[in-house]
Motif scaffolding. Structure first.
Motif, mmCIF file in Angstrom:
data_model
loop_
_atom_site.group_PDB
_atom_site.id
_atom_site.type_symbol
_atom_site.label_atom_id
_atom_site.label_comp_id
_atom_site.label_asym_id
_atom_site.label_seq_id
_atom_site.Cartn_x
_atom_site.Cartn_y
_atom_site.Cartn_z
ATOM 1 N N PHE A 30 3.954 10.384 -6.305
ATOM 2 C CA PHE A 30 5.183 11.040 -6.926
ATOM 3 C C PHE A 30 4.971 11.198 -8.727
ATOM 4 O O PHE A 30 5.267 12.362 -8.905
ATOM 5 C CB PHE A 30 6.022 9.981 -6.807
ATOM 6 C CG PHE A 30 7.570 10.342 -7.651
ATOM 7 C CD1 PHE A 30 8.365 11.528 -7.014
ATOM 8 C CD2 PHE A 30 7.793 10.017 -8.653
ATOM 9 C CE1 PHE A 30 9.489 12.060 -7.655
ATOM 10 C CE2 PHE A 30 8.915 10.005 -9.417
ATOM 11 C CZ PHE A 30 10.024 11.345 -8.650
ATOM 12 N N GLY A 31 4.158 10.190 -9.071
ATOM 13 C CA GLY A 31 3.949 10.327 -10.487
ATOM 14 C C GLY A 31 3.085 11.350 -10.677
ATOM 15 O O GLY A 31 3.226 12.212 -11.739
ATOM 16 N N VAL A 81 0.838 -1.201 0.099
ATOM 17 C CA VAL A 81 0.096 -0.205 -0.007
ATOM 18 C C VAL A 81 0.844 1.287 0.033
ATOM 19 O O VAL A 81 0.663 2.261 -0.835
ATOM 20 C CB VAL A 81 -0.893 0.117 1.234
ATOM 21 C CG1 VAL A 81 -1.721 1.471 1.248
ATOM 22 C CG2 VAL A 81 -1.975 -1.111 1.175
ATOM 23 N N ILE A 82 1.837 1.260 1.104
ATOM 24 C CA ILE A 82 2.717 2.469 1.032
ATOM 25 C C ILE A 82 3.633 2.657 -0.284
ATOM 26 O O ILE A 82 3.463 3.759 -0.639
ATOM 27 C CB ILE A 82 3.867 2.365 2.029
ATOM 28 C CG1 ILE A 82 2.801 2.164 3.513
ATOM 29 C CG2 ILE A 82 4.842 3.431 2.137
ATOM 30 C CD1 ILE A 82 3.727 2.099 4.754
ATOM 31 N N THR A 83 3.886 1.599 -0.915
ATOM 32 C CA THR A 83 4.828 2.001 -2.124
ATOM 33 C C THR A 83 4.117 2.206 -3.221
ATOM 34 O O THR A 83 4.337 3.181 -4.154
ATOM 35 C CB THR A 83 5.375 0.339 -2.405
ATOM 36 O OG1 THR A 83 6.257 -0.142 -1.567
ATOM 37 C CG2 THR A 83 6.110 0.235 -3.993
ATOM 38 N N CYS A 84 2.604 1.643 -3.475
ATOM 39 C CA CYS A 84 1.979 2.094 -4.595
ATOM 40 C C CYS A 84 1.248 3.465 -4.504
ATOM 41 O O CYS A 84 1.547 4.406 -5.218
ATOM 42 C CB CYS A 84 0.315 1.196 -4.491
ATOM 43 S SG CYS A 84 1.056 -0.551 -5.056
ATOM 44 N N SER A 85 1.256 3.939 -3.270
ATOM 45 C CA SER A 85 0.608 5.184 -3.058
ATOM 46 C C SER A 85 1.728 6.184 -3.082
ATOM 47 O O SER A 85 1.558 7.158 -3.757
ATOM 48 C CB SER A 85 0.164 5.298 -1.375
ATOM 49 O OG SER A 85 -0.791 4.565 -1.128
ATOM 50 N N THR A 86 2.983 5.928 -2.777
ATOM 51 C CA THR A 86 4.213 6.744 -2.955
ATOM 52 C C THR A 86 4.303 6.771 -4.308
ATOM 53 O O THR A 86 4.436 7.923 -4.751
ATOM 54 C CB THR A 86 5.458 5.965 -2.317
ATOM 55 O OG1 THR A 86 5.177 5.986 -0.797
ATOM 56 C CG2 THR A 86 6.597 7.061 -2.585
#
Length: 516
Positions: free
Chosen positions: A99-100, A90-95
């Motif tokens: 960012f994108g 979740v944290i990775t996808c959200s980041t």
């Protein structure tokens, strides 16, 4: 002021002497079909790759939104349960998403809208017929008989008509090319165009945040931009710029500069004024390479209103899609091919090199191969690239495939520098007569008005009722230095003929047949 060499007449059969032969050799562009260089193609794909992040992120975000819209409540509950046990994911996808999105929002260019524009049209008493031009030239006493005959031949083959305009000072006998007269011409042209622009758009001068003025050969102190600020009492923190010495392609340069400024300064208007001044730049000598501008350049100017406000999209005529600039000034021949200097008698004029057309062809080649990947359908790009690779790698004796730019653009505004350059671009780009009609008719009706000619051409297309929503327009111009610059516009609506346009009372007479 440049580009006049385009209108060198064909070498006459007998009676032309060495001058006729020289003009014949200098009037043609090199055959683009035989001279495409792979390194120029790389420039275009560099432009494309530089926008790759935007091209990838937008489709990705669209796919995510489409998938999310198709999920039912059960799917959402299962996704929530899955995410509860995969906190790292979740944290990775959200980041990545944040960012994108941030990168896209920060780096994406803001749209630049062309709200409206106005072209100056001089009063009728400034029209100059061919015979009047020749009579006045003779009465000055400055020109030898051979120079007068040379100018007569240029006029006959130039593509100009009998209704072009020269400034007030040139109608006097003898001519009176003073600083005061040059200022008067500049004020008449610039203020005339701006008055029409403010009237048609209802924009208050105080609302303008950016002002860019370009005029190649007349750069007084205070500057032309300062004259406009003073006349219309523009605000004290306006970002004003005055471009000089950049020739006939400076109109596109001014648009590109205004575009860049509109990316930085939010919610504002930019006004671009493109003109040239003839009064103090008439040549009164007998060097033939410096006489051509006298025959081609005429009074004209344009004022363009640009905006980065999203609310202006609804009333704007066009959106700026691309601006591509090519500068060949590092090459000595290109740098000197259009050169302001004194002749051996100390009289100042603009000298046109016999290499002008070849240099223009080289600059054109770079410019359109840079522009191609940005505007051409992928099928055209693949065919072009494949034939070029086969020719380079296998030394095959085949012509490079020249992309069909008619598939990318609906209308062409080729700088009306002279009849020959229009002929050669029509041939090299494989255009049809209808595609160069606006350029030919602008040259006939208004002459070479330098950097503003592309706006008279756009006005011609509108006056004919041909501009439809979604149409793409290619403006291309050449300039001293040596430069070739392009601007691409997309029509945001069906553009109706303007009641204040330069063609308002004569469009029904065009197109006219131009004699050989």
């Amino acid at each position: 002021m440049d580009g006049g060499g385009n209108a060198h007449p064909k070498a006459p059969g007998g009676g032309g002497g060495p001058v006729g032969v020289q003009i014949h050799h200098s009037r043609r562009l090199p055959d683009f079909l035989q001279s495409v260089n792979l390194k120029y193609v790389k420039l275009g794909y560099h432009y494309l790759i530089s926008n790759l992040l935007t091209l990838c992120l937008v489709p990705l975000m669209v796919v995510i939104l489409v998938q999310a819209s198709q999920m039912n409540p059960h799917d959402l509950r299962q996704l929530w349960l899955h995410l509860q046990y995969n906190l790292v994911s979740v944290i990775t996808c959200s980041t990545v998403l944040v960012f994108g999105s941030t990168v896209y929002i920060v780096t994406r260019p803001r749209p630049v809208y062309l709200v409206d524009y106005a072209c100056y049209r001089a009063p009728d008493h400034l029209k100059v017929r061919f015979q009047q031009f020749m009579d006045h030239s003779k009465l000055t006493g400055d020109f030898e008989e051979s120079s007068l005959e040379f100018q007569r031949k240029i006029l006959e083959r130039s593509g100009l008509g009998e209704e072009t305009y020269v400034p007030e000072a040139m109608h006097s006998i003898p001519p009176q090319p003073s600083m005061a007269a040059a200022r008067a011409e500049a004020e008449q042209v610039m203020f005339g165009a701006l008055d029409n622009l403010f009237s048609s758009t209802s924009i208050k001068p105080k609302d303008i945040g950016i002002l860019v003025v370009n005029c190649s050969l007349f750069n007084p102190t205070p500057s032309l931009s300062a004259m406009i600020v003073n006349k219309y009492k523009l605000r004290g923190n306006i970002k004003s710029f005055n471009l000089g010495g950049m020739g006939c392609s400076a109109g596109v340069i001014a648009i590109d500069l205004a575009k860049d400024l509109l990316q930085v300064h939010r919610k504002t208007y930019a006004v671009v004024v493109s003109t040239e001044n003839i009064t103090q730049n008439w040549y009164f000598g007998n060097k033939k390479s410096m006489l051509i501008p006298n025959c081609l350049f005429r009074v004209g100017g344009a004022a363009i209103l640009l905006s980065n406000k999203s609310v202006d999209r609804r009333r704007a005529k066009y959106k700026l899609v691309h601006a591509v600039r090519t500068n060949r000034g590092a090459d000595d021949k290109a740098f000197r091919c259009v050169f302001q200097e004194e002749d051996d008698k100390g009289k100042t004029g603009v000298s046109l090199s016999k290499d002008l057309m070849a240099i223009a062809g080289g600059a054109l080649k770079v410019n359109i191969t840079t522009l191609g990947p940005l505007v051409l359908p992928i099928s055209e790009q693949l065919l072009f690239f494949a034939t070029l690779i086969v020719k380079k790698l296998f030394k095959a004796n085949i012509k490079p495939y020249i992309p069909d730019f008619k598939l990318a653009f609906d209308h062409f505004c080729i700088h009306a520098g002279g009849r020959a350059v229009i002929d050669e671009l029509e041939k090299n780009l494989q255009l049809l007569p209808k595609h160069v009609e606006a350029s030919r008719m602008t040259l006939h009706r208004f002459g070479n008005t330098s950097s503003s000619s592309i706006w008279y051409e756009l006005a011609y297309t509108e006056a004919k009722g041909r501009m439809r929503r979604g149409n793409r327009v290619w403006q291309i111009a050449f300039g001293s230095g040596f430069k070739c610059n392009s601007a691409v516009w997309e029509a945001l609506r069906n553009v109706k003929p303007s009641s204040h346009g330069p063609w308002r009372d004569c469009i029904d007479r065009y197109p006219v047949k131009i004699l050989s």
